[in-house]
Design a protein around this motif. Sequence first.
Motif, PDB file in Angstrom:
ATOM      1  N   GLN A  26      38.407  35.810 -47.394  1.00  0.00           N
ATOM      2  CA  GLN A  26      39.758  35.298 -47.650  1.00  0.00           C
ATOM      3  C   GLN A  26      39.747  33.771 -47.690  1.00  0.00           C
ATOM      4  O   GLN A  26      40.608  33.103 -47.133  1.00  0.00           O
ATOM      5  CB  GLN A  26      40.713  35.801 -46.559  1.00  0.00           C
ATOM      6  CG  GLN A  26      40.836  37.310 -46.522  1.00  0.00           C
ATOM      7  CD  GLN A  26      41.715  37.794 -45.387  1.00  0.00           C
ATOM      8  OE1 GLN A  26      41.958  37.084 -44.422  1.00  0.00           O
ATOM      9  NE2 GLN A  26      42.206  39.025 -45.506  1.00  0.00           N
ATOM     10  N   ARG A  27      38.761  33.227 -48.377  1.00  0.00           N
ATOM     11  CA  ARG A  27      38.559  31.778 -48.392  1.00  0.00           C
ATOM     12  C   ARG A  27      39.684  31.010 -49.085  1.00  0.00           C
ATOM     13  O   ARG A  27      39.804  29.795 -48.911  1.00  0.00           O
ATOM     14  CB  ARG A  27      37.223  31.452 -49.079  1.00  0.00           C
ATOM     15  CG  ARG A  27      37.117  31.929 -50.513  1.00  0.00           C
ATOM     16  CD  ARG A  27      35.702  31.793 -51.040  1.00  0.00           C
ATOM     17  NE  ARG A  27      34.796  32.696 -50.346  1.00  0.00           N
ATOM     18  CZ  ARG A  27      33.477  32.769 -50.612  1.00  0.00           C
ATOM     19  NH1 ARG A  27      32.940  31.969 -51.508  1.00  0.00           N
ATOM     20  NH2 ARG A  27      32.727  33.624 -49.967  1.00  0.00           N
ATOM     21  N   ASP A  28      40.492  31.687 -49.884  1.00  0.00           N
ATOM     22  CA  ASP A  28      41.610  31.026 -50.557  1.00  0.00           C
ATOM     23  C   ASP A  28      42.927  31.194 -49.809  1.00  0.00           C
ATOM     24  O   ASP A  28      43.974  30.733 -50.281  1.00  0.00           O
ATOM     25  CB  ASP A  28      41.771  31.555 -51.984  1.00  0.00           C
ATOM     26  CG  ASP A  28      40.678  31.045 -52.913  1.00  0.00           C
ATOM     27  OD1 ASP A  28      40.255  29.885 -52.730  1.00  0.00           O
ATOM     28  OD2 ASP A  28      40.243  31.795 -53.803  1.00  0.00           O
ATOM     29  N   SER A  29      42.886  31.842 -48.662  1.00  0.00           N
ATOM     30  CA  SER A  29      44.117  32.063 -47.905  1.00  0.00           C
ATOM     31  C   SER A  29      44.496  30.804 -47.133  1.00  0.00           C
ATOM     32  O   SER A  29      43.654  29.940 -46.836  1.00  0.00           O
ATOM     33  CB  SER A  29      43.939  33.227 -46.932  1.00  0.00           C
ATOM     34  OG  SER A  29      43.001  32.887 -45.922  1.00  0.00           O
ATOM     35  N   SER A  30      45.775  30.691 -46.804  1.00  0.00           N
ATOM     36  CA  SER A  30      46.244  29.554 -46.005  1.00  0.00           C
ATOM     37  C   SER A  30      45.566  29.537 -44.643  1.00  0.00           C
ATOM     38  O   SER A  30      45.184  28.467 -44.140  1.00  0.00           O
ATOM     39  CB  SER A  30      47.759  29.628 -45.835  1.00  0.00           C
ATOM     40  OG  SER A  30      48.424  29.556 -47.069  1.00  0.00           O
TER      41      SER A  30
ATOM     42  N   ASP B  20      42.298  19.470 -52.439  1.00  0.00           N
ATOM     43  CA  ASP B  20      43.459  19.490 -51.551  1.00  0.00           C
ATOM     44  C   ASP B  20      44.742  19.110 -52.291  1.00  0.00           C
ATOM     45  O   ASP B  20      45.802  19.692 -52.042  1.00  0.00           O
ATOM     46  CB  ASP B  20      43.233  18.527 -50.385  1.00  0.00           C
ATOM     47  CG  ASP B  20      42.095  18.985 -49.477  1.00  0.00           C
ATOM     48  OD1 ASP B  20      41.786  20.189 -49.496  1.00  0.00           O
ATOM     49  OD2 ASP B  20      41.516  18.142 -48.765  1.00  0.00           O
ATOM     50  N   GLN B  21      44.659  18.141 -53.200  1.00  0.00           N
ATOM     51  CA  GLN B  21      45.843  17.746 -53.966  1.00  0.00           C
ATOM     52  C   GLN B  21      46.308  18.858 -54.880  1.00  0.00           C
ATOM     53  O   GLN B  21      47.503  19.155 -54.955  1.00  0.00           O
ATOM     54  CB  GLN B  21      45.534  16.495 -54.791  1.00  0.00           C
ATOM     55  CG  GLN B  21      45.455  15.210 -53.983  1.00  0.00           C
ATOM     56  CD  GLN B  21      45.103  14.011 -54.834  1.00  0.00           C
ATOM     57  OE1 GLN B  21      44.421  14.131 -55.853  1.00  0.00           O
ATOM     58  NE2 GLN B  21      45.559  12.841 -54.432  1.00  0.00           N
ATOM     59  N   SER B  22      45.369  19.497 -55.572  1.00  0.00           N
ATOM     60  CA  SER B  22      45.733  20.509 -56.564  1.00  0.00           C
ATOM     61  C   SER B  22      46.209  21.810 -55.924  1.00  0.00           C
ATOM     62  O   SER B  22      47.086  22.488 -56.461  1.00  0.00           O
ATOM     63  CB  SER B  22      44.531  20.802 -57.477  1.00  0.00           C
ATOM     64  OG  SER B  22      44.111  19.631 -58.150  1.00  0.00           O
ATOM     65  N   ASP B  23      45.631  22.165 -54.779  1.00  0.00           N
ATOM     66  CA  ASP B  23      45.945  23.450 -54.145  1.00  0.00           C
ATOM     67  C   ASP B  23      46.928  23.325 -52.987  1.00  0.00           C
ATOM     68  O   ASP B  23      47.112  24.278 -52.233  1.00  0.00           O
ATOM     69  CB  ASP B  23      44.658  24.111 -53.628  1.00  0.00           C
ATOM     70  CG  ASP B  23      43.825  24.699 -54.747  1.00  0.00           C
ATOM     71  OD1 ASP B  23      44.306  24.698 -55.898  1.00  0.00           O
ATOM     72  OD2 ASP B  23      42.694  25.148 -54.489  1.00  0.00           O
TER      73      ASP B  23
ATOM     74  N   MET C 116      49.968  25.948 -48.877  1.00  0.00           N
ATOM     75  CA  MET C 116      51.113  25.911 -47.977  1.00  0.00           C
ATOM     76  C   MET C 116      52.240  26.835 -48.413  1.00  0.00           C
ATOM     77  O   MET C 116      53.308  26.832 -47.791  1.00  0.00           O
ATOM     78  CB  MET C 116      51.649  24.478 -47.886  1.00  0.00           C
ATOM     79  CG  MET C 116      50.621  23.456 -47.419  1.00  0.00           C
ATOM     80  SD  MET C 116      50.003  23.792 -45.757  1.00  0.00           S
ATOM     81  CE  MET C 116      51.491  23.560 -44.786  1.00  0.00           C
ATOM     82  N   ALA C 117      52.020  27.620 -49.485  1.00  0.00           N
ATOM     83  CA  ALA C 117      53.108  28.415 -50.075  1.00  0.00           C
ATOM     84  C   ALA C 117      53.765  29.350 -49.066  1.00  0.00           C
ATOM     85  O   ALA C 117      54.991  29.468 -49.025  1.00  0.00           O
ATOM     86  CB  ALA C 117      52.578  29.217 -51.266  1.00  0.00           C
ATOM     87  N   VAL C 118      52.954  30.023 -48.232  1.00  0.00           N
ATOM     88  CA  VAL C 118      53.525  30.988 -47.297  1.00  0.00           C
ATOM     89  C   VAL C 118      54.467  30.289 -46.306  1.00  0.00           C
ATOM     90  O   VAL C 118      55.515  30.836 -45.943  1.00  0.00           O
ATOM     91  CB  VAL C 118      52.395  31.740 -46.561  1.00  0.00           C
ATOM     92  CG1 VAL C 118      51.529  30.789 -45.747  1.00  0.00           C
ATOM     93  CG2 VAL C 118      52.972  32.824 -45.653  1.00  0.00           C
ATOM     94  N   TYR C 119      54.114  29.075 -45.891  1.00  0.00           N
ATOM     95  CA  TYR C 119      54.962  28.339 -44.953  1.00  0.00           C
ATOM     96  C   TYR C 119      56.181  27.755 -45.662  1.00  0.00           C
ATOM     97  O   TYR C 119      57.302  27.806 -45.139  1.00  0.00           O
ATOM     98  CB  TYR C 119      54.156  27.220 -44.289  1.00  0.00           C
ATOM     99  CG  TYR C 119      52.921  27.719 -43.591  1.00  0.00           C
ATOM    100  CD1 TYR C 119      53.013  28.356 -42.349  1.00  0.00           C
ATOM    101  CD2 TYR C 119      51.671  27.587 -44.162  1.00  0.00           C
ATOM    102  CE1 TYR C 119      51.888  28.831 -41.701  1.00  0.00           C
ATOM    103  CE2 TYR C 119      50.537  28.057 -43.520  1.00  0.00           C
ATOM    104  CZ  TYR C 119      50.649  28.680 -42.284  1.00  0.00           C
ATOM    105  OH  TYR C 119      49.535  29.163 -41.666  1.00  0.00           O
ATOM    106  N   LEU C 120      55.979  27.213 -46.850  1.00  0.00           N
ATOM    107  CA  LEU C 120      57.097  26.648 -47.601  1.00  0.00           C
ATOM    108  C   LEU C 120      58.137  27.718 -47.913  1.00  0.00           C
ATOM    109  O   LEU C 120      59.334  27.508 -47.752  1.00  0.00           O
ATOM    110  CB  LEU C 120      56.596  25.997 -48.887  1.00  0.00           C
ATOM    111  CG  LEU C 120      55.705  24.758 -48.711  1.00  0.00           C
ATOM    112  CD1 LEU C 120      55.137  24.319 -50.054  1.00  0.00           C
ATOM    113  CD2 LEU C 120      56.474  23.620 -48.074  1.00  0.00           C
ATOM    114  N   MET C 121      57.676  28.880 -48.379  1.00  0.00           N
ATOM    115  CA  MET C 121      58.606  29.959 -48.724  1.00  0.00           C
ATOM    116  C   MET C 121      59.320  30.481 -47.487  1.00  0.00           C
ATOM    117  O   MET C 121      60.507  30.823 -47.537  1.00  0.00           O
ATOM    118  CB  MET C 121      57.865  31.097 -49.422  1.00  0.00           C
ATOM    119  CG  MET C 121      57.321  30.726 -50.796  1.00  0.00           C
ATOM    120  SD  MET C 121      58.600  30.078 -51.901  1.00  0.00           S
ATOM    121  CE  MET C 121      59.675  31.511 -52.042  1.00  0.00           C
ATOM    122  N   LEU C 122      58.607  30.532 -46.358  1.00  0.00           N
ATOM    123  CA  LEU C 122      59.237  30.986 -45.119  1.00  0.00           C
ATOM    124  C   LEU C 122      60.350  30.027 -44.702  1.00  0.00           C
ATOM    125  O   LEU C 122      61.463  30.447 -44.371  1.00  0.00           O
ATOM    126  CB  LEU C 122      58.197  31.092 -44.010  1.00  0.00           C
ATOM    127  CG  LEU C 122      58.727  31.450 -42.609  1.00  0.00           C
ATOM    128  CD1 LEU C 122      59.377  32.828 -42.618  1.00  0.00           C
ATOM    129  CD2 LEU C 122      57.605  31.394 -41.571  1.00  0.00           C
TER     130      LEU C 122
END
Length: 400
Positions: free
Chosen positions: A241-245, A261-264, A269-275
């Motif tokens: 799961q190397r691409d997971s948050s 880090d800039q591109s991804d 952080m998507a899971v935290y931002l969406m939460l």
Amino acid sequence: MLGYKARPTDYVYHYRMDQNMIGEGETKGLAAKYGVSLKNRREGQCAILGQDGFKHIEEKGPMGITWRKEYRKLLGGDCYMSESAYNRLTGENADVKPGTFQSVLGANGEGDYMVSVDQRLLHNMVTGEKLVTGFAGYLHNAMLATRVHVLDNTDYDRITSGLTNEWLENYVFFDDTDKGDLYGFSKELFYTIVDHSGPEVEQGEYWDQAAKKIAEDAGERYEYDKETIEEHGFSAISYNQRDSSEFRLTWLYMPLFRSLDQSDFIKTMAVYLMLFIFIAIVCFSAVMVIAYTRCLTIALNNRQVYDDLKHLGADGNYLRCSARGQISRVFLVPALVGTIAMFALYSLIIYFNDGGKFTPSELAGMGNCLLLVTACSILLYGVYRLTYHNILHVLKIVKY
């Protein structure tokens, strides 16, 4: 994003010396595949040394659960680097006095709350050699912040003599010429580093190699091993799961690649931002519904009063001002007090987070929060105006 931009080095990774890690030649070949040119490669070694500290022990008594501190000559471990290795990696000219150590913080002093400045008793985890040191100030480098401490060269050579590769790490720094497919190269290099890492380093940043050995020597189970980590509220990371948050934010040997880090950032952080966005939407929706309902209730309860005022000769302007005063308190007071109190609390947290100062990135974050406050205030004002006109309709007050 400001932090990524301000990094002094484009690529930084570290690995345990007992790993079959990718070398300089293979890295250059990978870069050539993506049309990327590399420069300024430098390497520096650090050692995982045991150190003393205070252990917090939980006790149950008549007053419930309490904690006490108990000093241990050997409690856990941390990463120590020689001054020459630090200077080689960073290009600085640090001069650490014998018998002392200096801790590395961010460029603006970030992370000082994570670093203990107590006098330390260092241990060689293989030979048992000991070294007494004292805190002698901070160094500043964003690529080594909060994890690395620097020793005098002579002290470092003495305390690390006899260490095996499993207690030694190598840091690699290099830059690019800002040409080619930087993201593609960074991503494949990251995957390659993971593929060259063994299961023994498939650990989160909470894992302490020295603490594990101390527990094993005492015949105890180390509580932060992968097999037991979930019992303490953490999730075990996995190379699959190397691409997971979870992996990218907590892997102990996660590299720092600027373009990756800039591109991804959003994806990581998507899971935290969406939460957070979901919680914000729920909370603001509740505020709007409650405020609207409360205002409507006030209007319905006072409908007879307003009808009597009309018969007594009150004009439309007076009735509108009265209705506005009733509902403005419902919206204005909670919104104003809540906004000021919350932003003040946030500012205090940010201010004291790094030793009583605001860093540039923190100021930028506070500026973004002010923009969000403005947007939310406009939204609440829109709901207020809608509520106001509906109240006028319910009370049958002539609109202006």
